[in-house]
Write a protein that holds these residues in place. Structure first.
Motif, PDB file in Angstrom:
ATOM      1  N   ILE A 123      97.460  29.198 -28.733  1.00  0.00           N
ATOM      2  CA  ILE A 123      97.028  27.735 -27.524  1.00  0.00           C
ATOM      3  C   ILE A 123      96.793  28.064 -26.702  1.00  0.00           C
ATOM      4  O   ILE A 123      98.213  28.533 -25.524  1.00  0.00           O
ATOM      5  N   GLU A 124      95.450  28.648 -26.614  1.00  0.00           N
ATOM      6  CA  GLU A 124      95.038  28.837 -24.980  1.00  0.00           C
ATOM      7  C   GLU A 124      94.241  27.573 -23.679  1.00  0.00           C
ATOM      8  O   GLU A 124      95.185  28.022 -22.337  1.00  0.00           O
ATOM      9  N   GLY A 125      95.274  26.537 -24.205  1.00  0.00           N
ATOM     10  CA  GLY A 125      95.035  25.516 -23.076  1.00  0.00           C
ATOM     11  C   GLY A 125      94.253  23.701 -24.425  1.00  0.00           C
ATOM     12  O   GLY A 125      93.864  24.162 -25.129  1.00  0.00           O
ATOM     13  N   TYR A 126      94.350  22.931 -23.268  1.00  0.00           N
ATOM     14  CA  TYR A 126      94.005  21.419 -23.935  1.00  0.00           C
ATOM     15  C   TYR A 126      92.389  21.269 -23.233  1.00  0.00           C
ATOM     16  O   TYR A 126      92.849  21.527 -21.993  1.00  0.00           O
ATOM     17  N   THR A 127      91.928  20.672 -24.083  1.00  0.00           N
ATOM     18  CA  THR A 127      90.634  20.460 -22.901  1.00  0.00           C
ATOM     19  C   THR A 127      90.164  18.837 -23.352  1.00  0.00           C
ATOM     20  O   THR A 127      90.744  18.111 -24.404  1.00  0.00           O
ATOM     21  N   VAL A 128      89.372  17.888 -22.386  1.00  0.00           N
ATOM     22  CA  VAL A 128      88.414  16.662 -22.728  1.00  0.00           C
ATOM     23  C   VAL A 128      87.322  16.974 -23.560  1.00  0.00           C
ATOM     24  O   VAL A 128      86.547  18.291 -22.652  1.00  0.00           O
ATOM     25  N   LYS A 129      86.664  16.537 -24.750  1.00  0.00           N
ATOM     26  CA  LYS A 129      85.458  16.931 -25.195  1.00  0.00           C
ATOM     27  C   LYS A 129      84.917  15.612 -24.103  1.00  0.00           C
ATOM     28  O   LYS A 129      84.755  14.882 -24.586  1.00  0.00           O
ATOM     29  N   VAL A 130      83.860  16.422 -23.810  1.00  0.00           N
ATOM     30  CA  VAL A 130      82.486  15.458 -22.773  1.00  0.00           C
ATOM     31  C   VAL A 130      81.657  14.812 -23.279  1.00  0.00           C
ATOM     32  O   VAL A 130      80.890  15.799 -24.051  1.00  0.00           O
ATOM     33  N   ASN A 131      81.121  13.404 -23.787  1.00  0.00           N
ATOM     34  CA  ASN A 131      79.247  13.070 -24.335  1.00  0.00           C
ATOM     35  C   ASN A 131      79.151  13.922 -23.595  1.00  0.00           C
ATOM     36  O   ASN A 131      78.534  13.085 -21.987  1.00  0.00           O
ATOM     37  N   ALA A 132      77.690  14.398 -23.290  1.00  0.00           N
ATOM     38  CA  ALA A 132      76.915  15.427 -22.361  1.00  0.00           C
ATOM     39  C   ALA A 132      76.116  14.112 -21.582  1.00  0.00           C
ATOM     40  O   ALA A 132      75.214  14.518 -20.960  1.00  0.00           O
ATOM     41  N   GLU A 133      75.448  13.713 -22.709  1.00  0.00           N
ATOM     42  CA  GLU A 133      74.399  12.664 -22.791  1.00  0.00           C
ATOM     43  C   GLU A 133      74.387  12.005 -22.242  1.00  0.00           C
ATOM     44  O   GLU A 133      74.070  11.464 -21.200  1.00  0.00           O
ATOM     45  N   LYS A 134      75.707  11.441 -22.471  1.00  0.00           N
ATOM     46  CA  LYS A 134      76.913   9.496 -21.157  1.00  0.00           C
ATOM     47  C   LYS A 134      76.626  10.747 -19.806  1.00  0.00           C
ATOM     48  O   LYS A 134      77.150   9.341 -18.818  1.00  0.00           O
ATOM     49  N   VAL A 135      76.649  11.957 -19.491  1.00  0.00           N
ATOM     50  CA  VAL A 135      77.171  12.761 -18.043  1.00  0.00           C
ATOM     51  C   VAL A 135      75.893  12.770 -17.420  1.00  0.00           C
ATOM     52  O   VAL A 135      75.715  13.476 -16.423  1.00  0.00           O
ATOM     53  N   GLY A 136      74.341  12.624 -17.541  1.00  0.00           N
ATOM     54  CA  GLY A 136      73.393  13.011 -18.094  1.00  0.00           C
ATOM     55  C   GLY A 136      72.885  14.727 -17.469  1.00  0.00           C
ATOM     56  O   GLY A 136      72.169  14.873 -17.073  1.00  0.00           O
ATOM     57  N   ARG A 137      73.219  14.519 -18.642  1.00  0.00           N
ATOM     58  CA  ARG A 137      72.727  16.811 -19.459  1.00  0.00           C
ATOM     59  C   ARG A 137      72.658  16.405 -20.967  1.00  0.00           C
ATOM     60  O   ARG A 137      73.641  17.332 -21.316  1.00  0.00           O
ATOM     61  N   PRO A 138      72.021  15.779 -20.874  1.00  0.00           N
ATOM     62  CA  PRO A 138      71.793  15.431 -23.087  1.00  0.00           C
ATOM     63  C   PRO A 138      71.183  16.934 -22.981  1.00  0.00           C
ATOM     64  O   PRO A 138      71.245  17.216 -24.282  1.00  0.00           O
ATOM     65  N   GLU A 139      70.169  17.892 -22.512  1.00  0.00           N
ATOM     66  CA  GLU A 139      69.495  18.568 -23.001  1.00  0.00           C
ATOM     67  C   GLU A 139      70.609  20.210 -22.809  1.00  0.00           C
ATOM     68  O   GLU A 139      71.578  20.193 -22.106  1.00  0.00           O
ATOM     69  N   GLN A 140      70.916  20.573 -24.543  1.00  0.00           N
ATOM     70  CA  GLN A 140      71.047  22.330 -24.487  1.00  0.00           C
ATOM     71  C   GLN A 140      70.442  23.220 -24.546  1.00  0.00           C
ATOM     72  O   GLN A 140      69.263  23.346 -25.823  1.00  0.00           O
ATOM     73  N   LEU A 141      70.457  24.687 -24.662  1.00  0.00           N
ATOM     74  CA  LEU A 141      69.493  25.279 -24.831  1.00  0.00           C
ATOM     75  C   LEU A 141      70.656  26.916 -25.783  1.00  0.00           C
ATOM     76  O   LEU A 141      71.100  26.625 -25.038  1.00  0.00           O
ATOM     77  N   ILE A 142      69.365  27.216 -26.342  1.00  0.00           N
ATOM     78  CA  ILE A 142      70.185  28.841 -26.272  1.00  0.00           C
ATOM     79  C   ILE A 142      69.463  29.625 -25.786  1.00  0.00           C
ATOM     80  O   ILE A 142      67.755  29.713 -26.120  1.00  0.00           O
ATOM     81  N   VAL A 143      70.004  30.485 -25.248  1.00  0.00           N
ATOM     82  CA  VAL A 143      68.668  31.228 -24.196  1.00  0.00           C
ATOM     83  C   VAL A 143      69.190  33.096 -25.032  1.00  0.00           C
ATOM     84  O   VAL A 143      70.912  33.398 -24.480  1.00  0.00           O
ATOM     85  N   GLN A 144      68.556  34.099 -25.230  1.00  0.00           N
ATOM     86  CA  GLN A 144      68.672  35.581 -25.196  1.00  0.00           C
ATOM     87  C   GLN A 144      67.608  35.530 -24.058  1.00  0.00           C
ATOM     88  O   GLN A 144      66.928  35.167 -23.865  1.00  0.00           O
ATOM     89  N   LEU A 145      68.686  36.876 -23.585  1.00  0.00           N
ATOM     90  CA  LEU A 145      68.853  37.733 -22.541  1.00  0.00           C
ATOM     91  C   LEU A 145      68.748  39.258 -23.150  1.00  0.00           C
ATOM     92  O   LEU A 145      69.740  39.425 -23.458  1.00  0.00           O
ATOM     93  N   THR A 146      68.047  39.984 -21.713  1.00  0.00           N
ATOM     94  CA  THR A 146      68.043  41.331 -21.901  1.00  0.00           C
ATOM     95  C   THR A 146      67.870  41.803 -20.490  1.00  0.00           C
ATOM     96  O   THR A 146      67.404  41.436 -20.220  1.00  0.00           O
ATOM     97  N   LEU A 147      68.940  43.126 -20.135  1.00  0.00           N
ATOM     98  CA  LEU A 147      69.146  44.059 -18.976  1.00  0.00           C
ATOM     99  C   LEU A 147      68.068  45.212 -19.752  1.00  0.00           C
ATOM    100  O   LEU A 147      67.495  45.108 -20.185  1.00  0.00           O
ATOM    101  N   ASN A 148      67.504  45.510 -17.714  1.00  0.00           N
ATOM    102  CA  ASN A 148      67.307  46.873 -17.623  1.00  0.00           C
ATOM    103  C   ASN A 148      68.114  47.511 -17.512  1.00  0.00           C
ATOM    104  O   ASN A 148      67.601  49.160 -18.394  1.00  0.00           O
ATOM    105  N   LYS A 149      69.391  47.529 -17.189  1.00  0.00           N
ATOM    106  CA  LYS A 149      70.034  48.610 -17.534  1.00  0.00           C
ATOM    107  C   LYS A 149      71.098  48.286 -18.326  1.00  0.00           C
ATOM    108  O   LYS A 149      71.776  46.732 -18.329  1.00  0.00           O
TER     109      LYS A 149
END
Length: 151
Positions: free
Chosen positions: A49-75
């Motif tokens: 057990i690493e810890g205890y958390t609260v599940k927050v509704n993203a829409e109700k706190v003004g952050r309704p959009e989620q994205l998946i971003v894939q990135l590559t680095l030069n090095k």
């Protein structure tokens, strides 16, 4: 650490409701409170057990959009990867970040207010990280499954 059926039952109960009382957990799994508490403490102390958390509704706190971003680095040196990871820690919109195999180096999950907020995040934060070569973004249209670790 080897988990027995009671440990697994405790973990399942806590995944469903981390605020469940010791009495509720004990009743559910069929142990008295004292051994149940000992097991929970052992699971915490061992890092299962690493810890205890609260599940927050993203829409109700003004952050309704989620994205998946894939990135590559030069090095791909240890130093470049460590610097990239350090920069990600300072970006609160980055919810999850994974070093992955395949065509991209990293997969990120972000939470933003809207497309303008994401555009700002790209310009002001992600593209300012040294060594970012390329990114590909996908807006999450609907979450079909979000679950806890299977036990």
């Amino acid at each position: 650490m080897k988990l027995d059926k009671f440990d697994v039952a405790i973990l399942r109960a806590l995944q469903r409701n981390a605020r469940a009382s010791l009495q509720e957990i004990s009743d559910e799994i069929g142990l008295t409170t004292s051994p149940c508490w000992t097991r929970i403490k052992r699971l915490e102390d061992s890092g299962v057990i690493e810890g205890y958390t609260v599940k927050v509704n993203a829409e109700k706190v003004g952050r309704p959009e989620q994205l998946i971003v894939q990135l590559t680095l030069n090095k791909h040196t240890d130093a470049a990867m460590a610097e990239f990871a350090r920069h990600l820690q300072a970006i609160p919109e980055v919810i999850d970040a994974y070093l992955v195999s395949g065509d991209y180096d990293y997969v990120l999950r972000l939470s933003v207010r809207d497309t303008r907020d994401y555009e700002r995040l790209l310009r002001e934060k992600l593209y300012k990280i040294p060594g970012v070569r390329h990114s590909k973004s996908s807006f999450v249209l609907r979450c079909l499954k979000a679950s806890s670790l299977p036990l």
